[in-house]
Design a protein around this motif. Structure first.
Motif: not given
Length: 470
Positions: A108-114, A116-119, A147-148
């Protein structure tokens, strides 16, 4: 570079969200920055972390002890044996809690930094972690929407940093630092050594300076050699049943190690499973730890102890030829990506249908999910190592789990101090009941069955556990 930690955290105001890196009870917490934040007294914080660390030391628990945390998002809110200040505040309603699996947190942290909204992740399906969340099926398999995460600040610790903000981590200490740094609006790094820009070779940079906002020198350190340790029965001592000794914890690890085929990649969970490491020895079995080690060796002696070489259970370990280090995002890519032949986990209960319950028990405030949900979801096989009965003599192998599930229908083999039980691998069908294949020397099949709370089949013949590793 900033002159002091107090200056670096000066703009962390009440109500801010902060990611605090660090692993286990004591491993490489950003103690300088945590101490400065405690001194500042900022309140109403939302804290994201693997765990708050060892109470009474410069870990995230300092912020809980100062009543600075309003909301805690963590993989470990409670550990057996002690009730922390954070648990007391959660129980009293002064602090809210969100439990999250370790691999899900870093993803979720990786997605937020990238951006992205969610995984969607397979982790947590069938557990209370997935309750109320969107479930979608891809190729027939269920996935949970998560959620990211982005945060206002991240506090991380590094071995080396330059004035541009390029960062180097040492050994197995990357873990949460990289994903937490990328998800934050402001990333503050405390470093053991600060060097001029250009002194770090480009290929040695673990975290590029574009993700780093401020760098300060480390001034507060933890003495990891003298931290208090939870009292466990010595690995060489055996629990008694019916007045007779069962296998020791070391021997449980030895029997589990003998189940592993050569050239397999295997994750060892915290607690009893770490004993397996000493029995792999020079066999071509690759051990994986979710904090970011691959192909590590057995336990380190006091002379070999390196603070940056430890497994996910906090045991200091050695390296082997071919050892590699990486961050937790990469580690869970290995786990969820199907590259693990097996994960060996400790547990509170195993159900007759293979349900696994190993993260929370009655009386715990939250619990300790760690990486177990991700590992159980991604490994080809799930083995459990545990004592056959609890401290009150109640079976841990039960017809139906009473404790919160980690994952349903996932356990393939059970190794206790009295027995080895296995069932056919899952493979998309109901694998049926467990079969009692071996028992500890000195016990009869009827005695073991009398202490087993699930219905099982019995092999013909039933072997002896101690003979299987000769």
């Amino acid at each position: 570079m900033m002159a002091s930690a107090a200056e670096a955290i000066a703009d962390i105001e009440d109500g801010a969200s902060v990611g605090i890196a660090g692993f286990g009870l004591s491993h490489r917490y950003p103690s300088t920055l945590i101490s400065a934040l405690a001194e500042k007294g900022t309140r109403g914080l939302t804290v994201y972390c693997n765990g708050l660390g060892q109470p009474g030391f410069p870990t995230g628990h300092v912020l809980a002890e100062n009543h600075q945390i309003a909301h805690l998002v963590t993989c470990f809110s409670a550990r057996p044996g002690v009730v922390s200040e954070a648990e007391k505040q959660i129980d009293a309603g002064e602090m809210t809690l969100e439990m999250v699996p370790q691999g899900t947190l870093v993803e979720r942290m990786r997605a937020g930094g990238a951006g992205l909204a969610a995984i969607y992740t397979p982790t947590g399906f069938g557990s209370e972690i997935a309750e109320g969340k969107d479930i979608r099926y891809f190729d027939g398999r269920p996935y949970v929407l998560e959620r990211a995460i982005t945060t206002d600040f991240a506090l991380i610790r590094a071995q080396q940093a330059d004035h541009f903000g390029n960062v180097v981590f040492r050994g197995g200490s990357q873990n949460f630092n990289v994903s937490f740094a990328k998800a934050a609006r402001v990333t503050i790094v405390e470093a053991e050594e600060i060097v001029e820009t250009g002194a770090i070779a480009p290929e040695d940079v673990d975290l590029p300076g574009v993700f780093v906002t401020r760098v300060v020198p480390i001034t507060v350190r933890m003495d990891i050699r003298n931290l208090p340790k939870r009292a466990n029965r010595p690995p060489s001592s055996a629990k008694e049943y019916l007045g007779k000794p069962a296998l020791t914890r070391e021997q449980i690890g030895r029997r589990a190690a003998a189940l592993l085929p050569d050239n397999s990649v295997v994750n060892l969970g915290a607690g009893l499973p770490v004993q397996v490491a000493n029995w792999v020895r020079d066999r071509p079995v690759v051990l994986h730890a979710e904090n970011g080690l691959l192909n590590y060796g057995g336990f380190a002696t006091d002379e070999e102890l390196d603070p940056d070489l430890h497994d996910a259970g906090g045991m200091f370990v050695t390296t082997r030829d071919g050892t590699s280090f990486f961050d937790s995002v990469t580690s869970f890519e290995i786990a969820r990506g199907g590259r693990l032949y097996a994960v060996i986990l400790g547990t509170y209960q195993v159900g007759a249908n293979g349900d696994l319950a190993n993260w929370s028990a009655p009386g715990m405030i939250g619990g300790g999910i760690g990486g177990a949900m991700d590992l159980a979801a991604g490994a080809q096989h799930v083995f459990t190592t545990l004592e056959h009965c609890d401290s009150r003599g109640r079976p841990k192998l039960v017809e139906r789990c009473e404790f919160p599930l980690t994952m349903p229908n996932c356990v393939d083999a059970i190794i206790t101090d009295l027995a080895l039980l296995r069932r056919p691998s899952r493979g998309g069908r109901d694998p049926g009941r467990f079969t009692l294949e071996e028992i500890a020397a000195g016990f009869t099949v009827d005695e073991v069955l009398s202490m087993t709370g699930m219905s099982v089949d019995v092999a013909d013949p039933v072997g002896v556990m101690q003979e299987a590793w000769l």
